[in-house]
Design an enzyme around this catalytic site. Structure first.
Site, mmCIF file in Angstrom:
data_model
loop_
_atom_site.group_PDB
_atom_site.id
_atom_site.type_symbol
_atom_site.label_atom_id
_atom_site.label_comp_id
_atom_site.label_asym_id
_atom_site.label_seq_id
_atom_site.Cartn_x
_atom_site.Cartn_y
_atom_site.Cartn_z
ATOM 1 N N ARG A 63 39.924 40.456 38.191
ATOM 2 C CA ARG A 63 38.710 41.255 38.021
ATOM 3 C C ARG A 63 37.860 40.769 36.845
ATOM 4 O O ARG A 63 36.624 40.848 36.898
ATOM 5 C CB ARG A 63 39.094 42.733 37.827
ATOM 6 C CG ARG A 63 37.914 43.673 37.814
ATOM 7 C CD ARG A 63 38.379 45.114 37.900
ATOM 8 N NE ARG A 63 37.254 46.046 38.013
ATOM 9 C CZ ARG A 63 37.071 47.073 37.184
ATOM 10 N NH1 ARG A 63 37.904 47.282 36.180
ATOM 11 N NH2 ARG A 63 36.046 47.880 37.356
ATOM 12 N N HIS A 67 33.808 40.203 36.840
ATOM 13 C CA HIS A 67 32.881 40.908 35.943
ATOM 14 C C HIS A 67 32.204 39.950 34.975
ATOM 15 O O HIS A 67 31.112 40.234 34.486
ATOM 16 C CB HIS A 67 33.607 42.030 35.197
ATOM 17 C CG HIS A 67 33.770 43.263 36.026
ATOM 18 N ND1 HIS A 67 33.908 44.525 35.503
ATOM 19 C CD2 HIS A 67 33.803 43.435 37.373
ATOM 20 C CE1 HIS A 67 34.020 45.415 36.470
ATOM 21 N NE2 HIS A 67 33.978 44.782 37.612
ATOM 22 N N ASP A 68 32.835 38.827 34.691
ATOM 23 C CA ASP A 68 32.165 37.813 33.881
ATOM 24 C C ASP A 68 31.039 37.161 34.685
ATOM 25 O O ASP A 68 29.905 37.080 34.228
ATOM 26 C CB ASP A 68 33.169 36.746 33.422
ATOM 27 C CG ASP A 68 32.482 35.648 32.624
ATOM 28 O OD1 ASP A 68 31.530 35.964 31.878
ATOM 29 O OD2 ASP A 68 32.891 34.471 32.746
ATOM 30 N N ASP A 75 30.118 32.766 32.112
ATOM 31 C CA ASP A 75 29.960 32.183 30.778
ATOM 32 C C ASP A 75 30.831 32.874 29.735
ATOM 33 O O ASP A 75 30.601 32.724 28.532
ATOM 34 C CB ASP A 75 28.488 32.268 30.339
ATOM 35 C CG ASP A 75 28.042 33.711 30.116
ATOM 36 O OD1 ASP A 75 28.755 34.643 30.555
ATOM 37 O OD2 ASP A 75 26.988 33.911 29.477
ATOM 38 N N ASN A 92 33.201 48.660 32.527
ATOM 39 C CA ASN A 92 34.321 47.994 31.850
ATOM 40 C C ASN A 92 35.091 48.876 30.879
ATOM 41 O O ASN A 92 36.290 48.673 30.662
ATOM 42 C CB ASN A 92 33.807 46.760 31.091
ATOM 43 C CG ASN A 92 33.275 45.692 32.018
ATOM 44 O OD1 ASN A 92 33.812 45.499 33.113
ATOM 45 N ND2 ASN A 92 32.225 44.991 31.604
ATOM 46 N N HIS A 192 40.664 43.670 46.377
ATOM 47 C CA HIS A 192 41.272 45.000 46.235
ATOM 48 C C HIS A 192 42.560 45.128 47.044
ATOM 49 O O HIS A 192 43.037 46.224 47.271
ATOM 50 C CB HIS A 192 40.267 46.092 46.619
ATOM 51 C CG HIS A 192 39.144 46.250 45.630
ATOM 52 N ND1 HIS A 192 38.091 47.109 45.808
ATOM 53 C CD2 HIS A 192 38.926 45.647 44.425
ATOM 54 C CE1 HIS A 192 37.264 47.037 44.767
ATOM 55 N NE2 HIS A 192 37.744 46.141 43.919
ATOM 56 N N THR A 193 43.122 44.037 47.446
ATOM 57 C CA THR A 193 44.473 44.016 48.015
ATOM 58 C C THR A 193 45.524 44.119 46.912
ATOM 59 O O THR A 193 46.702 44.318 47.191
ATOM 60 C CB THR A 193 44.705 42.735 48.846
ATOM 61 O OG1 THR A 193 46.052 42.698 49.312
ATOM 62 C CG2 THR A 193 44.491 41.471 48.026
ATOM 63 N N SER A 247 50.618 47.574 50.303
ATOM 64 C CA SER A 247 51.345 46.519 49.568
ATOM 65 C C SER A 247 50.572 46.237 48.288
ATOM 66 O O SER A 247 49.786 45.310 48.222
ATOM 67 C CB SER A 247 51.456 45.247 50.417
ATOM 68 O OG SER A 247 50.171 44.829 50.846
ATOM 69 N N ASP A 252 47.401 40.049 50.325
ATOM 70 C CA ASP A 252 47.489 39.872 51.785
ATOM 71 C C ASP A 252 46.273 40.529 52.433
ATOM 72 O O ASP A 252 45.345 40.915 51.730
ATOM 73 C CB ASP A 252 48.802 40.498 52.310
ATOM 74 C CG ASP A 252 48.934 41.964 51.928
ATOM 75 O OD1 ASP A 252 47.903 42.611 51.633
ATOM 76 O OD2 ASP A 252 50.067 42.476 51.915
HETATM 77 C C1 HEM Z 1 32.221 45.157 46.245
HETATM 78 C C2 HEM Z 1 31.989 45.740 45.112
HETATM 79 C C3 HEM Z 1 33.065 46.180 44.168
HETATM 80 C C4 HEM Z 1 33.180 47.412 43.615
HETATM 81 C C5 HEM Z 1 32.253 48.586 43.812
HETATM 82 C C6 HEM Z 1 34.366 47.402 42.810
HETATM 83 C C7 HEM Z 1 34.808 48.474 42.048
HETATM 84 C C8 HEM Z 1 36.041 48.551 41.450
HETATM 85 C C9 HEM Z 1 36.552 49.718 40.765
HETATM 86 C C10 HEM Z 1 35.788 51.020 40.564
HETATM 87 C C11 HEM Z 1 37.806 49.436 40.355
HETATM 88 C C12 HEM Z 1 38.764 50.369 39.611
HETATM 89 C C13 HEM Z 1 38.489 50.310 38.132
HETATM 90 C C14 HEM Z 1 39.246 51.372 37.352
HETATM 91 O O1 HEM Z 1 39.718 52.349 37.931
HETATM 92 O O2 HEM Z 1 39.387 51.214 36.134
HETATM 93 C C15 HEM Z 1 38.099 48.090 40.757
HETATM 94 C C16 HEM Z 1 39.279 47.438 40.524
HETATM 95 C C17 HEM Z 1 39.499 46.112 40.846
HETATM 96 N N1 HEM Z 1 38.565 45.228 41.336
HETATM 97 FE FE1 HEM Z 1 36.788 45.716 42.152
HETATM 98 N N2 HEM Z 1 34.958 46.185 42.876
HETATM 99 C C18 HEM Z 1 34.193 45.389 43.687
HETATM 100 C C19 HEM Z 1 34.410 44.061 43.967
HETATM 101 C C20 HEM Z 1 35.430 43.310 43.426
HETATM 102 C C21 HEM Z 1 35.499 41.881 43.456
HETATM 103 C C22 HEM Z 1 34.428 40.972 44.017
HETATM 104 C C23 HEM Z 1 36.669 41.527 42.845
HETATM 105 C C24 HEM Z 1 37.237 40.158 42.578
HETATM 106 C C25 HEM Z 1 36.961 39.087 43.291
HETATM 107 C C26 HEM Z 1 37.327 42.752 42.460
HETATM 108 C C27 HEM Z 1 38.567 42.839 41.885
HETATM 109 C C28 HEM Z 1 39.168 44.015 41.484
HETATM 110 C C29 HEM Z 1 40.565 44.123 41.110
HETATM 111 C C30 HEM Z 1 41.606 43.014 41.220
HETATM 112 C C31 HEM Z 1 40.773 45.434 40.682
HETATM 113 C C32 HEM Z 1 42.059 46.049 40.113
HETATM 114 C C33 HEM Z 1 42.078 45.792 38.615
HETATM 115 C C34 HEM Z 1 43.309 46.290 37.878
HETATM 116 O O3 HEM Z 1 44.227 46.826 38.478
HETATM 117 O O4 HEM Z 1 43.314 46.127 36.632
HETATM 118 N N3 HEM Z 1 36.540 43.807 42.791
HETATM 119 N N4 HEM Z 1 37.001 47.574 41.406
#
Ligand code: HEM
Ligand SMILES: *[C@@H]1O[C@H](CO)[C@@H](O)[C@H](O)[C@H]1NC(C)=O
Ligand SMILES: *[C@@H]1O[C@H](CO)[C@@H](O)[C@H](O)[C@H]1NC(C)=O
Ligand SMILES: *[C@@H]1O[C@H](CO)[C@@H](O)[C@H](O)[C@H]1NC(C)=O
Ligand SMILES: *[C@@H]1O[C@H](CO)[C@@H](O)[C@H](O)[C@H]1NC(C)=O
Ligand SMILES: *[C@@H]1O[C@H](CO)[C@@H](O)[C@H](O)[C@H]1NC(C)=O
Ligand SMILES: *[C@@H]1O[C@H](CO)[C@@H](O)[C@H](O)[C@H]1NC(C)=O
Length: 329
Positions: A63, A67-68, A75, A92, A192-193, A247, A252
């Site tokens: 993530r 976000h970067d 950067d 963040n 989000h897998t 999972s 996956d």
């Molecule tokens: C499509 C739009 C997206 C939205 C609205 C979104 C939103 C979010 C939110 C709200 C969380 C939970 C944060 C928290 O509860 O603290 C999250 C977690 C996460 N997001 Fe996204 N996200 C998006 C796209 C992405 C993309 C493009 C990636 C990476 C390529 C990504 C990777 C992750 C990962 C791996 C987590 C879990 C992080 C952890 O457990 O520390 N997300 N996201």
């Protein structure tokens, strides 16, 4: 006539080839092969240690790269400390994590090749390794990004990053603003897998969704009950649930299978399949990924490389930070 057609066709082909190479990045997979030959091994070792210590760290590191890249390009602006830092921006704060792990990786890299490798590239490699070590695809990471000199909290404050309550057309528009298309939206959402989300970002779906007096009708009812006990209306919203309840730590295509059965956690996940707007945009892609994990993996890799190419600083722009948290003095 024939000759001039051949000429113009040939010219057209040449122009598109040139455009293609301009549009392609100036990054390369062997950027550090002489200046830091053990770079990939060092990062892999550190990421592996961090994941063994806490399995969620794979998700957190993945993530960070996202976000970067969306804010000011890839950067490492996200890593800068300070009152104007992106770390303190809404998406963040109390959410982005893994900064200490990035410090540890950077220190290990600095010990081997001081002042050579950017923090932005470390984020890109750590994201790749996190996916791979979670059971996902491998790819050759493009390198050669340099580190930015400023953070932009205004931009990070949700204006450019997609939010969990954004409607689908807004999410698609925010991706388009950084050169990513509808396929990229769906493929990258597949991140989000793995990982977790706080009640605060999905509990609005559980009790009185959009003032209807009922939970979000697109969420599976047994999942609604589970999450209602995890996130009572009186709680502080800091409890967490897996983004992929099927999972949670494995990379996956279950995330997409979940969407087909109403088991997406965030509203921004479920609308990729269930919203009206999805019918003409994302739904068929979700269906295809749910059936075909090879297709998902291939598209995910392609989209990660595209995301990693968002406005990198190259040549003599920016700098190679010594400490990822501060601009060199
Ligand atoms: C499509 C739009 C997206 C939205 C609205 C979104 C939103 C979010 C939110 C709200 C969380 C939970 C944060 C928290 O509860 O603290 C999250 C977690 C996460 N997001 Fe996204 N996200 C998006 C796209 C992405 C993309 C493009 C990636 C990476 C390529 C990504 C990777 C992750 C990962 C791996 C987590 C879990 C992080 C952890 O457990 O520390 N997300 N996201
Ligand atoms: C970003 O949002 C937070 C929370 O709303 C606010 O405190 C902060 O001042 C905002 N930063 C900027 C630069 O707009
Ligand atoms: C920060 O981001 C905002 C919103 O995207 C933009 O208008 C502004 O020019 C950026 N500032 C800097 C210093 O890059
Ligand atoms: C998105 O871009 C990729 C190339 O990066 C292309 O293969 C794909 O067909 C595009 N998808 C859409 C929906 O335009
Ligand atoms: C749900 O929210 C709406 C609008 O905020 C409110 O008018 C209504 O009373 C709420 N319903 C319940 C059951 O809490
Ligand atoms: C959730 O946890 C964060 C970080 O520990 C804390 O600052 C915040 O106050 C907590 N939220 C609530 C509503 O208590
Ligand atoms: C999904 O797969 C079907 C069958 O292979 C194909 O015809 C269709 O073009 C795919 N849709 C998208 C949006 O990729």
């Amino acid at each position: 006539m024939k000759v001039s057609c051949k000429l113009s066709c040939c010219f057209g082909l040449l122009t598109s080839l040139m455009l293609f190479s301009v549009a392609r990045s100036q990054l390369s997979t062997d950027f550090y092969s002489s200046t830091c030959p053990n770079l990939l091994k060092i990062v892999r070792t550190e990421v592996q240690k961090a994941i063994m210590n806490e399995i969620r760290m794979a998700a957190s590191l993945l993530r960070l790269h996202f976000h970067d890249c969306f804010v000011n390009g890839c950067d490492a602006s996200l890593l800068l400390d300070g009152s104007n830092s992106e770390k303190l921006a809404v998406p963040n704060l109390n959410s982005a994590r893994g900064f200490e792990v990035v410090d540890t990786i950077k220190n290990a890299v600095e010990s081997a090749c001081a002042g050579v490798v950017s923090c932005a590239d470390i984020l890109a490699i750590a994201a790749r390794d996190s996916v791979l070590l979670s059971g996902g695809p491998a790819w050759r990471v493009l390198l050669g990004r340099r580190d930015g000199l400023v953070a932009n909290q205004t931009a990070a404050n949700a204006s450019v990053l997609p939010g969990p309550f954004d409607p689908l057309n807004t999410i698609i528009a925010k991706f388009a603003a950084v050169g990513l298309n509808v396929t990229d939206v769906v493929a990258l959402s597949g991140a989000h897998t793995i990982g977790l989300a706080k009640c605060a970002v999905f509990s609005s779906r559980l009790f009185n969704f959009s003032g209807t007096g009922a939970p979000d009708g697109t969420m599976d009812t047994s999942m609604v009950s589970d999450l209602q006990s995890l996130c009572p209306q009186t709680s502080d919203g800091n409890n967490t649930a897996p983004l992929d309840r099927n999972s949670r730590d494995l990379f996956d295509n279950h995330y997409f299978q979940n969407l087909l059965s109403g088991k997406g956690l965030l509203q921004s996940d479920q609308i990729l399949y269930s919203s009206d707007a999805a019918a003409s945009t994302t739904r068929s892609i979700v269906e295809n990924y749910s059936k075909n994990s090879v297709l998902f993996f291939n598209d995910f890799v392609n989209s990660m490389i595209k995301m990693g190419n968002i406005s990198p600083l190259t040549g003599s722009s920016g700098q190679i930070r010594k400490n990822c948290r501060v601009v060199n003095s």
